[in-house]
Design a protein around this motif. Structure first.
Motif, mmCIF file in Angstrom:
data_model
loop_
_atom_site.group_PDB
_atom_site.id
_atom_site.type_symbol
_atom_site.label_atom_id
_atom_site.label_comp_id
_atom_site.label_asym_id
_atom_site.label_seq_id
_atom_site.Cartn_x
_atom_site.Cartn_y
_atom_site.Cartn_z
ATOM 1 N N ARG A 235 0.834 -1.206 0.000
ATOM 2 C CA ARG A 235 0.000 0.000 0.000
ATOM 3 C C ARG A 235 0.872 1.261 0.000
ATOM 4 O O ARG A 235 0.571 2.228 -0.711
ATOM 5 N N LEU A 236 1.946 1.243 0.766
ATOM 6 C CA LEU A 236 2.837 2.408 0.800
ATOM 7 C C LEU A 236 3.489 2.621 -0.566
ATOM 8 O O LEU A 236 3.677 3.761 -1.003
ATOM 9 N N GLY A 237 3.838 1.529 -1.238
ATOM 10 C CA GLY A 237 4.394 1.653 -2.580
ATOM 11 C C GLY A 237 3.372 2.165 -3.579
ATOM 12 O O GLY A 237 3.681 3.022 -4.425
ATOM 13 N N ARG A 238 2.151 1.662 -3.477
ATOM 14 C CA ARG A 238 1.108 2.128 -4.398
ATOM 15 C C ARG A 238 0.766 3.599 -4.148
ATOM 16 O O ARG A 238 0.382 4.304 -5.082
ATOM 17 N N ASP A 239 0.909 4.054 -2.912
ATOM 18 C CA ASP A 239 0.705 5.480 -2.642
ATOM 19 C C ASP A 239 1.625 6.328 -3.519
ATOM 20 O O ASP A 239 1.215 7.353 -4.076
ATOM 21 N N VAL A 240 2.882 5.900 -3.635
ATOM 22 C CA VAL A 240 3.833 6.639 -4.464
ATOM 23 C C VAL A 240 3.432 6.586 -5.930
ATOM 24 O O VAL A 240 3.460 7.603 -6.648
ATOM 25 N N LEU A 241 3.043 5.423 -6.408
ATOM 26 C CA LEU A 241 2.646 5.310 -7.812
ATOM 27 C C LEU A 241 1.409 6.149 -8.104
ATOM 28 O O LEU A 241 1.329 6.808 -9.154
ATOM 29 N N GLU A 242 0.452 6.163 -7.185
ATOM 30 C CA GLU A 242 -0.742 6.989 -7.394
ATOM 31 C C GLU A 242 -0.402 8.470 -7.354
ATOM 32 O O GLU A 242 -0.997 9.268 -8.094
ATOM 33 N N LEU A 243 0.545 8.851 -6.513
ATOM 34 C CA LEU A 243 0.995 10.236 -6.492
ATOM 35 C C LEU A 243 1.645 10.605 -7.816
ATOM 36 O O LEU A 243 1.346 11.662 -8.400
ATOM 37 N N MET A 244 2.518 9.751 -8.318
ATOM 38 C CA MET A 244 3.158 10.015 -9.612
ATOM 39 C C MET A 244 2.131 10.086 -10.733
ATOM 40 O O MET A 244 2.205 10.968 -11.601
ATOM 41 N N ASP A 245 1.161 9.170 -10.724
ATOM 42 C CA ASP A 245 0.123 9.185 -11.759
ATOM 43 C C ASP A 245 -0.672 10.488 -11.713
ATOM 44 O O ASP A 245 -0.948 11.094 -12.751
#
Length: 268
Positions: free
Chosen positions: A78-88
């Motif tokens: 989830r913490l990793g996906r937070d970064v990907l969603e921020l980048m997106d």
């Protein structure tokens, strides 16, 4: 130079994440990921030097700073996906990533699961695995049962800084103490759960992004041995040990910046 106060996105599971940019928009983006118990201001001392080369993207991890504090446990996924969603949300396809401590766990996750979104990786004062679940369960239970963050804050500070900084009532240390005391216990406990459940010892070998690993010679949290194990597992990784405890960017800023900038501006 562009500088802004914090802005926000909302993740797919409804958590508001605070972020900010510093630096000129035309420069390559360097994303900074923080340790447990800190917020994006843990990098304030490095911003002037780093923005000479990069556009910085800093953010408060869930449970910290101005971001939302959902009930835990949190997962490394989830913490990793937070970064990907921020980048997106920001339209960023590919960035350099520098993560320290928990941020280094997140950076490893990105190199493993989303290597196409990462240019170069810097993994500072971090580990691929930090021990069996019972020790974390005990720490989480004690924290959530405590009346406030005071005892935990002092434990963090002892783990982060050398004795001479603590004994001198250093202003930098006091700023980190204020941040810790303002951090919700649920955010720290949720993040400890992510570390508890995160074992990257096998999958870290999949990282193919150019990687620099920085360790602290006197780090008792994520030891130099932990850093050496990561560097040995990632093909071609560089390894640097600084005479520091855990927050090497704060304790040894000149050496830290020299290592990071030299590595990130390398060509090929």
């Amino acid at each position: 130079m562009e500088t802004q106060t914090s802005s926000f996105i909302t993740t797919g599971d409804g958590v508001r994440l605070a972020y900010r940019f510093d630096g000129a928009p035309e420069k390559p983006v360097l994303l900074l990921s923080n340790s447990i118990g800190t917020d994006l201001h843990m990098w304030d001392g490095q911003v002037p030097a780093l923005t000479e080369h990069f556009r910085l993207l800093r953010y408060d991890a869930r449970g910290h700073g101005a971001s939302g504090v959902p009930t835990g446990p949190y997962s490394l996924d989830r913490l990793g996906r937070d970064v990907l969603e921020l980048m997106d949300a920001l339209g960023l396809q590919r960035v350099h990533v520098l993560g320290l401590s928990l941020g280094g766990y997140v950076a490893q996750w990105l190199g493993i699961h989303a290597p196409e979104r990462v240019d170069r990786l810097v993994l500072a004062n971090t580990a691929a695995y930090l021990g069996a679940a019972p020790q974390w369960d005990r720490a989480i239970s004690e924290l959530l049962g405590a009346p406030d963050m005071r005892t935990t804050a002092e434990m963090f500070l002892r783990n982060w800084f050398p004795a001479h900084m603590l004994e001198a009532n250093d202003g930098v240390v006091e700023a980190f103490r204020r941040t810790l005391l303002a951090t919700r216990r649920e955010g720290v406990a949720g993040s400890w759960a992510a570390v508890r459940d995160g074992d990257l010892r096998r999958t870290v070998t999949l990282i193919r992004n150019p990687t620099l690993v920085i360790a602290g010679e006197h780090d008792t949290v994520t030891s130099a041995r932990h850093g050496e194990e990561i560097a040995s597992a990632i093909p071609g990784a560089q390894f640097r040990v600084l005479p520091a405890v855990h927050l090497s960017n704060v304790e040894r800023p000149a050496e830290f910046l020299d290592a990071v900038v030299t590595f990130l501006v390398q060509q090929g």
